[in-house]
Write an enzyme that holds these catalytic residues in place. Sequence first.
Site, PDB file in Angstrom:
ATOM      1  N   ASP A 238       0.824  -1.204   0.000  1.00  0.00           N
ATOM      2  CA  ASP A 238       0.000   0.000   0.000  1.00  0.00           C
ATOM      3  C   ASP A 238       0.863   1.262   0.000  1.00  0.00           C
ATOM      4  O   ASP A 238       2.076   1.213   0.249  1.00  0.00           O
ATOM      5  CB  ASP A 238      -0.932  -0.012   1.212  1.00  0.00           C
TER       6      ASP A 238
ATOM      7  N   ASP B 257     -10.224   1.590  -3.714  1.00  0.00           N
ATOM      8  CA  ASP B 257     -10.737   1.218  -2.402  1.00  0.00           C
ATOM      9  C   ASP B 257     -12.255   1.097  -2.404  1.00  0.00           C
ATOM     10  O   ASP B 257     -12.838   0.598  -1.441  1.00  0.00           O
ATOM     11  CB  ASP B 257     -10.315   2.249  -1.350  1.00  0.00           C
TER      12      ASP B 257
END
Length: 736
Positions: free
Chosen positions: A474, A540
């Site tokens: 990430d 997301d």
Amino acid sequence: MAGPPRWAGHESTPDTESRADVMTTTTTARTTADLVHITRGDTSVILRITDTELPTVLHWGRPFTGDLGDLAVAVAGPVGDSIVYAQPNVALVPLHSAGWLGHPGILGRRAGRSWSFAPETVTHELTDGDGAARLVSTAEDAAEGLVLTTELRLESSGLLRLRATITNTGEGGYEVMVLEPALPVPAVADELLDMTGRHAHEREPQRHPFRHGRWTREAWGGRPGHDSATVLCAGETGFGFRRGDVWGVHLAWSGNGVVSAERTPTGWRLLSGGEKLLPGEVVLDHGQSYSSPWLVASHGDGLDAFQNRFHEHLRARPSHPTSPRPVILNTWEAVYFDHDLPRLIDLADRAADLGVERFVLDDGWFAGRRSDNAGLGDWQVDTDVWPDGLAPLADHVHSLGMQFGLWFEPEMVSLDSQLARRHPEWLFGTAHGPGVPSRQQHVLDLGHPDAFAYVLGEMSTLIGRYGIDYVKWDHNRPLVDAGHSPTYAPGIHEQTLATYRLMDALKKRHPGLEIESCCGGGGRIDLGIIDHTDRVWVSDCIDAHERQRLQRWTSLILPPELLGTHIGSGADHTTGRMLDLDFRAGTAIFGHFGIEWDLAEASAEELERLAAWVALHKRLRPLLRTGTVVHADPTNAAVELEGVVARDTSHAVYRMSTVDHSVDWPHGRITLPGLDPTVRYRVEVEDLTRSAIQTHAVPQWVSDGVELRGDALASVGLAAPLTLVDRLVIIRATAV
């Protein structure tokens, strides 16, 4: 004008062919210039070259099969009283010294001097290898102590790649400020398309006319960003997926960058791109060089042809994943930071029962990480939550026959961490400090060798100890005030390269390790990062209504097997939208399929249905990872259709989605693109999706199936099944 160009290495003769593809040079006496013609993958590129100029592209796009003849003479425009106002030629790197009044392709300086590059001699080398034709042109400016090299590659897929390299051959440091190669497009390209967006709402297409001036899309956060242009296309007004000539570029770079479209009153329309360098970020000592990122370009008759050149190129790489993409369960939306071993073991058991093949433990497993305001950088297992380490979970997951994956954010650090307290000098910052926080975190400067070694060592130890098969990587904070201590010189360029090196080092130490590029979801999706990773997390947001758009436009550069596509719970966690399970699953199976859902809260009926979707995806995987992606240009904005067709066109699968209410009722017809027009196909609805069709108005072909030739399916089409909004139907076509 000087004589024909000087050739180094490979000698090409007029009208000779290389393999089955054309690669020729033709001398045109009237201009004392050469024309270079290369063809690969149904794409032709014709360039004009001399021994005092960098190459000029005269044509790239549709294949050119005729005799070049006097083409250079035919396309040479009138000069008038000055080339400054006429610009008959614009090189692959537009030069201010040649009279170009648009954005310069190169800018730099040596103590305030050597800022205007003007080639004195240019040599060219044309070679053929690895299925690609390659033209390297080297221009020397001895007076300023600089050498500028352009490299143009036409790949076997028809994808065109271009980069430039500047070398300092003079005395004293030379600061590179701009190095942005460019490609021209014809006047028929009068409409632009790129993307915009934000976190959890990426890849929103936007169009506007190609007007005079410069349309620029820049990224200044050390990554392409959630508002990334992704591509910058120019095409015929109204171009779609199946119609209209379109040319476009993508920057294969994961740091600061720019792509731009520029139209000048002198008749030129250019697409260009390169890295955005901060002041003093690249200063070359004598003998040192800097290369721009690859500017990747494609042409197509419609966006489907445009995108599939990208897909073919990526699939031809030796590093491209070829094994079936494992069905994933990711724990984030299931448990967030609530890490509890019995609960996670139960989740793993339920996942295995559904046919899941890879179990990924997300954020929250490391020291001090009970929320998102602490712990980043301390890559040691939290013994308060995991007294026996991760082995009990990892071993259990492996015993179920699943791979085990783990979340990291290697480039980031929390101020509330042991790492930040021990090594504040490893944090990016300026004389004012580490800069503003974003998502309660800051950035670890991998340009410090000790910081790089620390992260590599900690990650490698955990990967080896627990047999980690997969890393979700990430990147949740943009790089602002990214100064390298102790001088605080800008460090984004080096950080980008260090990230690539870190990924490569982990893969070298742990053969078979796969890495996902996640950047708060879709903030770092580019062909630079994909050379070091095995898939991207598209966004997301896993709301299937949003995902229809997200997956469609991300696939302009990446094929389905590289797109992380998950099914979430009924109420989406980012939008709150409630969606039917079949719509969620039918959207997610067209990619690298996964689940992000607390399965303990799912009903028995939902689990049974979900298992059926997992099984369907597994049946479709061979097609999804090798087939050709297609889209039908909608005649009704409420209905969207896309699919994947086998390379031999023997079978295909399509998804028809109703995404809005429509004034037109019924919805008219749908067409099935990409099939062999001469072959007869049997077309049927996938049983799993029959329940989405409204029972009071079922077209006859849905009930009984239908057999039609590919040309009829692509042009005449089928009556569209009627569904409620946010419902979909899966359609199969099989050659009879």
